[in-house]
Write a protein that holds these residues in place. Structure first.
Motif, PDB file in Angstrom:
ATOM      1  N   THR A 238       0.843  -1.178   0.000  1.00 54.95           N
ATOM      2  CA  THR A 238       0.000   0.000   0.000  1.00 54.95           C
ATOM      3  C   THR A 238       0.883   1.233   0.000  1.00 54.95           C
ATOM      4  OG1 THR A 238      -1.789  -1.118   1.162  1.00 54.95           O
ATOM      5  CG2 THR A 238      -1.777   1.276   1.283  1.00 54.95           C
ATOM      6  N   PHE A 239       0.543   2.191  -0.854  1.00 52.09           N
ATOM      7  CA  PHE A 239       1.286   3.430  -0.994  1.00 52.09           C
ATOM      8  C   PHE A 239       0.425   4.567  -0.435  1.00 52.09           C
ATOM      9  CE2 PHE A 239       2.941   0.427  -3.839  1.00 52.09           C
ATOM     10  CZ  PHE A 239       4.174   0.826  -4.312  1.00 52.09           C
ATOM     11  N   PRO A 240       0.698   5.036   0.789  1.00 51.66           N
ATOM     12  CA  PRO A 240      -0.103   6.136   1.337  1.00 51.66           C
ATOM     13  C   PRO A 240      -0.064   7.351   0.408  1.00 51.66           C
ATOM     14  CG  PRO A 240       1.299   5.174   3.031  1.00 51.66           C
ATOM     15  CD  PRO A 240       1.731   4.580   1.719  1.00 51.66           C
ATOM     16  N   GLU A 241      -1.228   7.909   0.119  1.00 54.02           N
ATOM     17  CA  GLU A 241      -1.333   9.004  -0.858  1.00 54.02           C
ATOM     18  C   GLU A 241      -0.414  10.171  -0.559  1.00 54.02           C
ATOM     19  OE1 GLU A 241      -5.128  10.482  -1.944  1.00 54.02           O
ATOM     20  OE2 GLU A 241      -5.742   8.579  -2.843  1.00 54.02           O
ATOM     21  N   ASP A 242      -0.243  10.505   0.721  1.00 53.17           N
ATOM     22  CA  ASP A 242       0.567  11.670   1.063  1.00 53.17           C
ATOM     23  C   ASP A 242       2.069  11.385   1.039  1.00 53.17           C
ATOM     24  OD1 ASP A 242       0.379  10.025   3.331  1.00 53.17           O
ATOM     25  OD2 ASP A 242       0.529  11.721   4.707  1.00 53.17           O
ATOM     26  N   LYS A 243       2.456  10.164   0.690  1.00 51.23           N
ATOM     27  CA  LYS A 243       3.872   9.789   0.644  1.00 51.23           C
ATOM     28  C   LYS A 243       4.358   9.493  -0.772  1.00 51.23           C
ATOM     29  CE  LYS A 243       4.052   9.877   5.120  1.00 51.23           C
ATOM     30  NZ  LYS A 243       4.610  11.003   5.806  1.00 51.23           N
ATOM     31  N   VAL A 244       3.463   9.588  -1.759  1.00 48.99           N
ATOM     32  CA  VAL A 244       3.795   9.313  -3.157  1.00 48.99           C
ATOM     33  C   VAL A 244       4.214  10.616  -3.839  1.00 48.99           C
ATOM     34  CG1 VAL A 244       2.845   8.589  -5.385  1.00 48.99           C
ATOM     35  CG2 VAL A 244       2.239   7.339  -3.316  1.00 48.99           C
ATOM     36  N   PHE A 245       5.298  10.536  -4.620  1.00 48.57           N
ATOM     37  CA  PHE A 245       5.782  11.682  -5.385  1.00 48.57           C
ATOM     38  C   PHE A 245       5.847  11.290  -6.856  1.00 48.57           C
ATOM     39  CE2 PHE A 245       7.639  11.984  -1.181  1.00 48.57           C
ATOM     40  CZ  PHE A 245       7.335  13.290  -0.820  1.00 48.57           C
TER      41      PHE A 245
END
Length: 120
Positions: free
Chosen positions: A103-110
């Motif tokens: 899972t890739f937390p939305e606020d941690k994806v660039f």
């Protein structure tokens, strides 16, 4: 930071990051700001590993205990593997060859453009 090349495509009317190894909804923050070929970036300690639920199914290639933390390596189709850092993993909790979901937390994806500049 894990860096993975791919592209943003429209799927069922929604933007999705896609490459040969993953398909991930584009976070709300980036909707309307990214399209085409991009590089996704996420720090190894921000990826969440779960056995049953998650966004991206994958198989652990290697488990490397490092004391307080454990490194999990995944095939990414890139020059270097995709790495996830988890804290305090017991030796038998996750193993090489095991299927998990990431899972890739939305606020941690660039996202980065083709020149390597961060898309804001």
């Amino acid at each position: 930071m894990n860096l993975t090349d791919g592209e943003i495509i429209a799927q069922d009317g929604k933007p999705v990051f896609k490459n040969g190894h993953m398909e991930l909804p584009v976070p709300e923050l980036y909707k309307g700001k990214v399209s085409g070929n991009v590089t996704l970036g996420i720090r190894p300690e921000h990826v969440v590993v779960e056995e049953k639920s998650g966004q991206v199914p994958d198989t652990i290639d290697l488990v490397e205990p490092m004391g307080k933390e454990t490194l999990l390596y995944f095939e990414a189709g890139e020059e270097r593997p995709f790495i996830v850092i988890v804290e305090g993993l017991a030796d038998d909790e996750l193993q090489s060859g095991q299927d998990v979901k990431l899972t890739f937390p939305e606020d941690k994806v660039f996202f980065f453009d083709k020149e390597g500049q961060r898309i804001r």
